[in-house]
Design an enzyme around this catalytic site. Sequence first.
Site: not given
Ligand code: GLN
Length: 537
Positions: A381, A507, A509
């Site tokens: 992410c 994600h 994970e």
């Molecule tokens: N802050 C970034 C976004 O909102 C990444 C979010 C995250 O890593 N979950 O896109």
Amino acid sequence: MKYIFVTGGVVSSLGKGLTAAALGTLLENRGVKVTLQKFDPYLNVDPGTMSPYQHGEVYVLNDGAETDLDLGHYERFTNTKLTRFNNLTSGQVYQTVLDKERRGDYLGKTVQVIPHVTDEIQNRIHQIGELTKPDVIITEIGGTTGDIEGLPFLEAIREFALDVGYTNAIFVHVTFVPFIKAAGELKSKPTQQSVAKLREIGIAPHILVCRCEQSLTKELRQKISLFCNVPFEAVIEEKDVEHSIYEVPLMLQRERLDDLVCRLLHLDVPPANMSHWQDIIRKLIAPQHRVRIGVVGKYIGLNDAYKSVYEAISHGGIANDCGVEIEKVEAEEIEKYGAEKILKGLAGILVPGGFGERGIEGKVQAAQFARERKIPYLGLCLGMQVASIEFARHVLKLEGAHSTEFDPNTPHPVIALLDEQKKVTQKGGTMRLGAQPCQLIVGSKAAHLFGAFVINERHRHRYEFNNAYREQFEQAGLKFSGTSPDGKLVEVIELKDHPFFMASQFHPEFQSKPSAPHPLFKGFIAACHQYIHHKPL
Ligand code: GLN
């Protein structure tokens, strides 16, 4: 249907969620279909707006629910499929009750905690039963017995158990038995008092799971049994695990917790076959190989903040029969001392998700270090976003390239707000959330690792890769190996000229289990191992 209610006593952070999940593992392995649910007494509608300092990680489900991290344990320890109905907060309960009140559903009545709030809580147990049709529902009540805000939940489960009858519902109380060094003794008093608190409100626990640093003596078990009014065999020891949380099911099986539960609930099922689980533990305790990798984040002092990431890394280790030592790196340390000093000697670098500007330059430097030194890199992410920013700045020479999250006036917004986010004003539950399909490119490393071309992965973000820059990136050797099926959103990037440089907007994970390690983590740890042992890929 049978019901197990898990409460906690004495202190928080006892590992109630783990205990509930481990009991789920044992029951599943006896052929029982289980589901697990968590009740959280706080007033937030969900943990999505809480800081990791308050709450640890926010765990995301397929349906996009932002939930308590214990649901992560439930999914990793069992095969149950969870939805937003598996996590109920006081905030949700009151929101539902108040909506009903405004609609006029209670016309003429005074709306009260008992029965209106408690009924709503009980509805959620029935709802899970109807939705998932399990043999057993394990419901964990968050917080500690004695908390004011937990009372409606305890009252609700007391009434519920009375309704369904005691051969169908049992109470398991997870408690703490401290070891007082100066006295050289384990102490049962806090447990006695916490059980007394429960009995005061009409709940008599059937089983006490005693969390402890040292083994309980026979005498102590007898004392707890006598003073807490539970049979001797229902005083279960759950000592701190030595190596891994995945030992907990085996430990509880040795204590015959599952036998007792099955007996009390009249479940006539064979013993659990845990041989595959033993194999997992073997690989965790005595792996053939070892590597040390760095996780570069901003909540590094807080273990719970990256819970699923750390777990998924250990699963990647299991898949490669490789022990993984995690060096937890505070991104700001890289800013202070430089990447070379902090990251030298690591077999791989992982940058997990995150929000907010603190430490962002350190993460960019970590990605640069991994790219230039050809060290395996996995970005999750925000980890994909910083890798893109780094590539833009140092390979494409786009000076000042950034994400508009951190620099709204950047001359090169390589990461920018998703279109669907532009009109969003409320913060709660409004990100791009949950499982979304992703198409992988033929011939990419990602497709090779997944062994598939269409995957479904969970998301939680507002920003995305800015398509205006795609061509430039591609020409310079960065491959967009995964996109949304319409091709519009970048989901996975990888570097062509690098042994393993892979990052995803999703994600991974959240979908990794010890019994089914996620392909990206499996591939990452394999690459780390190869890198450190200088084998050609
Ligand atoms: N802050 C970034 C976004 O909102 C990444 C979010 C995250 O890593 N979950 O896109």
